[in-house]
Design a protein around this motif. Sequence first.
Motif, short mmCIF file in Angstrom:
data_model
loop_
_atom_site.label_atom_id
_atom_site.label_comp_id
_atom_site.label_asym_id
_atom_site.label_seq_id
_atom_site.Cartn_x
_atom_site.Cartn_y
_atom_site.Cartn_z
N ILE B 122 -28.41 6.17 8.55
CA ILE B 122 -29.54 5.64 7.80
C ILE B 122 -30.10 4.40 8.49
N SER B 123 -29.20 3.51 8.91
CA SER B 123 -29.66 2.31 9.61
C SER B 123 -30.40 2.70 10.89
N GLU B 124 -29.88 3.72 11.57
CA GLU B 124 -30.52 4.19 12.80
C GLU B 124 -31.95 4.63 12.53
N LYS B 125 -32.07 5.44 11.44
CA LYS B 125 -33.39 5.95 11.10
C LYS B 125 -34.34 4.80 10.78
N ALA B 126 -33.79 3.80 10.03
CA ALA B 126 -34.61 2.65 9.66
C ALA B 126 -35.09 1.94 10.93
N ARG B 127 -34.20 1.81 11.91
CA ARG B 127 -34.58 1.11 13.13
C ARG B 127 -35.68 1.87 13.88
N THR B 128 -35.54 3.22 13.89
CA THR B 128 -36.58 4.02 14.54
C THR B 128 -37.93 3.78 13.88
N LEU B 129 -37.91 3.79 12.53
CA LEU B 129 -39.15 3.59 11.80
C LEU B 129 -39.72 2.20 12.06
N MET B 130 -38.82 1.23 12.09
CA MET B 130 -39.28 -0.15 12.30
C MET B 130 -39.92 -0.29 13.67
N GLU B 131 -39.36 0.42 14.61
CA GLU B 131 -39.92 0.37 15.96
C GLU B 131 -41.31 0.97 15.95
N LYS B 132 -41.41 2.08 15.22
CA LYS B 132 -42.67 2.79 15.15
C LYS B 132 -43.78 1.92 14.58
N VAL B 133 -43.44 1.10 13.56
CA VAL B 133 -44.48 0.26 12.96
C VAL B 133 -44.50 -1.13 13.60
N GLY B 134 -43.66 -1.33 14.59
CA GLY B 134 -43.72 -2.55 15.36
C GLY B 134 -43.05 -3.77 14.75
N SER B 136 -39.45 -4.06 14.94
CA SER B 136 -38.02 -3.83 15.19
C SER B 136 -37.21 -5.11 15.36
N GLU B 137 -37.88 -6.20 15.74
CA GLU B 137 -37.09 -7.41 15.96
C GLU B 137 -36.81 -8.18 14.66
N LEU B 138 -37.30 -7.66 13.53
CA LEU B 138 -37.20 -8.46 12.30
C LEU B 138 -36.04 -8.08 11.37
N ARG B 141 -34.04 -10.64 9.43
CA ARG B 141 -34.76 -11.73 8.80
C ARG B 141 -34.74 -11.63 7.28
N ASN B 142 -34.85 -12.78 6.69
CA ASN B 142 -35.03 -12.85 5.24
C ASN B 142 -36.48 -12.53 4.93
N ILE B 143 -36.76 -12.02 3.73
CA ILE B 143 -38.13 -11.59 3.46
C ILE B 143 -39.10 -12.76 3.38
N THR B 144 -38.57 -13.97 3.23
CA THR B 144 -39.48 -15.12 3.19
C THR B 144 -39.82 -15.62 4.59
N GLN B 145 -39.19 -15.00 5.59
CA GLN B 145 -39.37 -15.50 6.95
C GLN B 145 -40.29 -14.63 7.79
N VAL B 146 -41.05 -13.73 7.16
CA VAL B 146 -41.97 -12.88 7.93
C VAL B 146 -43.35 -12.92 7.30
N SER B 147 -44.35 -12.42 8.04
CA SER B 147 -45.72 -12.50 7.52
C SER B 147 -46.02 -11.36 6.55
N GLY B 148 -47.14 -11.49 5.85
CA GLY B 148 -47.52 -10.47 4.87
C GLY B 148 -47.69 -9.10 5.50
N GLY B 149 -48.33 -9.06 6.69
CA GLY B 149 -48.54 -7.79 7.35
C GLY B 149 -47.23 -7.16 7.77
N GLN B 150 -46.32 -7.99 8.27
CA GLN B 150 -45.01 -7.47 8.69
C GLN B 150 -44.23 -6.91 7.50
N LEU B 151 -44.34 -7.63 6.37
CA LEU B 151 -43.64 -7.20 5.16
C LEU B 151 -44.19 -5.86 4.70
#
Lengths: 768, 252
Positions: B122-134, B136-138, B141-151
């Motif tokens: 499952i984590s693998e799949k999540a990482r693939t998806l995260m890479e796809k939407v750009g 992957s490096e986050l 991170r805590n949810i308060t530490q990223v931008s609205g678009g990234q969230l």
Amino acid sequence: MYNRIIRNDILKSKAITLTTVIFVAAAAMLVSLAAILVINLTGALDTLMEKAETPHFMQMHSGEIDRHRLTAFAEQNNNVEEYQVVEFLGMDGSQIILGDNSLTNSVQDNGFSIQSEKFDYLLDLNGDIINISDGEIYVPVAYMKDNTAELGDTAVISGKEFTIAGFLRDSTMNSSLSASKRFLVSSNDFVEIKDLGNIEYLIEFRLKDYSKIGEFETAYASAGLEANGPTVTYTLFKTMNAISDGLMIAVILLVSVLVIAIAFMSIRFTLLAKIEDDYREIGVMKAIGLRLSDIKKIYLAKYAVIAAAGSILGFILSLMFQGVLLENIRVYMGESENAPLAIGLGIIGILLVFLAIVAYVNLVLKRFRKISAAEAIRFGTSKEKKVGAKRFTLSSNRVFSTNIFLGIKDVLARKRLYGTMLLVLVISAFIIIVPQNLYNTISSKSFIQYMGIGSYDLRIQTSDHEKTDDIVQTIESDSDVSKYAVLTTKTFKVKTSNESGENMKVELGDHSAFPIEYSVGRAPVRDDEIALSAINADEMSKKVGDVITLINEGKEKELKVSGIYSDVTNGGKTAKAVFTDNSANVMWTIVCVELSDKSFVDSKVLGYSSEFDFAKTSDINEFVSQTLGSTINSVEIASYAAVAVALVITTLVTLLFMKMLVAKDRYSIAVMKAFGFTNSDIKVQYVSRSVFVLIVGIILGTLLANTVGEIFAGALISSFGASTFNFAVNPLSAYLVSPLMMISMVLIATVIGIARAGQIKISENIKE
Amino acid sequence: MNKIVIGDNIVKSFGEGIEQRNILDGVSVEINEDEFVSVMGPSGSGKSTLMFALSGMDGINSGKVVFDNKDLSAIGEKQLSDIRRSEMGFIFQQPTMLKNLNILDNIILPSIRDNRKNALKISEKARTLMEKVGISELEKRNITQVSGGQLQRAGICRALMNSPKIIFGDEPTGALNSQSAQEIMDILSEINTEGTAVMLVTHDAKVAARTERIMFMRDGKIVSELKLPKSVGVNIDSRIEKVTAKMLEIGI
Ligand SMILES: Nc1ncnc2c1ncn2[C@@H]1O[C@H](COP(=O)(O)OP(=O)(O)OP(=O)(O)O)[C@@H](O)[C@H]1O
Ligand SMILES: [Mg+2]
């Protein structure tokens, strides 16, 4: 002007407000009760001892008595105000029948006296000095309390019939810690039964200046007067009378301190949660220039209302409950003249609770100043520092199910919030375990080791040393006896720095047969060693390794202190040694017996009792329970009450916390539901939170109970003579039943507390 | 063509007695299993309410909602949750994430509930998806530490984790600047072409113009519909014009 806001606020959070009121009420009630009890106890005790004119110094003595010498001493000593010798006609319990009950099994030394002439009066239940007629008998109040005797019953004393005309309070022997109990008969009747028992003497003094009691004691001892028996002073009488109720008050005080802490914690929790909820509003108000003190006043007023309601409720409750707790004092000591004062002090106590709460709320509200308007409006919450548990991630979690993980994660992420709940649960566990352990300890058989008594099955005590050999021979040939020891108590004079010697009772014999607990050092084993009771060591300021010198028939004997032990018998002033001595007079001898089969104890006691009718045979358990019985009872009641109180607290606090959490977490709950978590998933998460906190709480509470609690209980116990102290823990109840009870209450409270979570609508909380 | 969701004459009202108002006043919708649709309408017209009704998050007063041949009004809370978790994906305007969890944990939360043993996969799949939407490096991170678009991208990953049959998006681009909004729309279009139905609620004509069917709501009713060719191609500007024209026509 704040009325409306406060009323709306309270109506909106009924359950939470009610719970807070209950905590405040409980705290106020306990404080008030403690105040009322203390005042009544001291008042009633003073009244009793004043009316009875309790002796300042009493020497019990069996054997020959030289009244002239005593009178001469009393006249010479310029501190003596009054002096008298009271005759105490000791009689075996089997010769005393009250109604349908005989006192055969009583371990008390029961005896008869006539009303004293000058002081040490025996009082009736109205507190008046009893005037007795022929044919009447007054029975110690303890026998009324345990339902052995009833007013109007016929009492048969060695075949002679009396009518029980009433019950008496005896300021010197009321306490169950006192080994003797006095019955009152008329002088004519006394003469008639005088030959049917053994006469003992109570040599009593009232002093002009009680503060010089120490000097007087030495003077009495150095005059070489009658001293074959325990010596008791006014202070010790007072302590013995106060001990069981005093212990109860101490437990109530302990619990009340803890309940106040809990009340504070709940207030802190609800207040913090409320501030968090109102954060944005507070920020906005600040931003548009409203005075913070105005907002603060609203909160403060709300809690003042809650605290006032709780305090008044608590006071009413304390008035309702005082009757039950005062009963013992009323029966044994009578009404206190200070009763109105007690109520007054109760009110003061409650006012203090009220003021403390208001001050505390004020303190918590200091946070207001820290609220930044900009931050409040931008983020709607304070930027809490996120601490720890960063590694504890769902993706790396292999141990817990997802719901349990989420529950624990939440606890770890909001330590401050759950810390409050944890503290309450720790305190609850503490309140449950400590009184229970205390009760278990003082009611356990090994506790007698703290009393200066070894662990054996029965004891045979006699003052007739010529017949001691008979007893020993019989015991020796009894095949049911697995072990026995003969302990002989003699009086020796101790050489002190100021020449005047003081008497000390030394128990001689083999002390290794039935060992006792030594707080420092060990039992005496060599001829030149001696062990001292804690009180003796204290008074003589002797430590282990010090040397004391005993004088016997002019010869000096140097002994090294090998150990110090606790003793609650014989006024706590005893010593133990192993040297042999044939010179000094034997005061009494105790034969300690251990049986190979404990089920024989009852029949053996009966057998020996009739065989040695000159001695007193008692089952050691009976001996302990009759000596410490009412103390044990008080502690038992207190421990049950503590369990009940703690469970109620646990339930209410969990309920309160869970309700508040659900209210605060509506959004997260809605999110989880939107993404397909069921209501039972949510339930499991909340139950995991509270169970996790509870488990940590129980572990910490148990650890604290066994360390801090033990020290505390030890301090209590030492107040009546015992110096070292270890809890005797009943693992079943302390480590299984109690935690299980807490867990079930927490589970029930959690499930009820989060019932609302199921009704949270996704669409109402995720607004788009 | 199979219908993934059918709403039949849905009535949903709030309030009681004379206060009672029909927020959805007999709405009927059908969405094909590979369709990309959007809903437009003035504020308060009932768009969100419709989405809550179609996804079974909220009950309805009368009418019927059938999802993948299952009548949602006839089944209980547990099964509804199961369906939402495993067959639907959601993206909201505000990032609906749990504060306690980091980005990765938030993304895998709904899928790991039933499948803890496959945490690695499952984590693998999540990482693939995260890479796809750009993003992957986050992951840590805590949810308060990223931008609205990234969230919001993380929200899309979460919605995709269980390979849902349909994705509901209630103004998924509403809080984003137009650059980010277009990127999100690119991702959603791609998902749609891979075979997942998408239903968006939006105020933005540019967003609506990239879908193939637009439903217009007013006062709890669907008052009009606009169909566009599935493939957007280079005609985006003319599509936007058509949408704005329609909006003017019905006065939104
Ligand atoms: N729980 C509720 N109780 C009463 N009325 C409600 C409730 N939820 C929504 N409404 C009303 O229903 C109507 C439709 O709300 P809905 O959220 O569906 O609007 P919307 O079309 O999504 O608006 P927006 O574009 O502003 O998001 C509104 O008038 C709203 O006031
Ligand atoms: Mg909406």
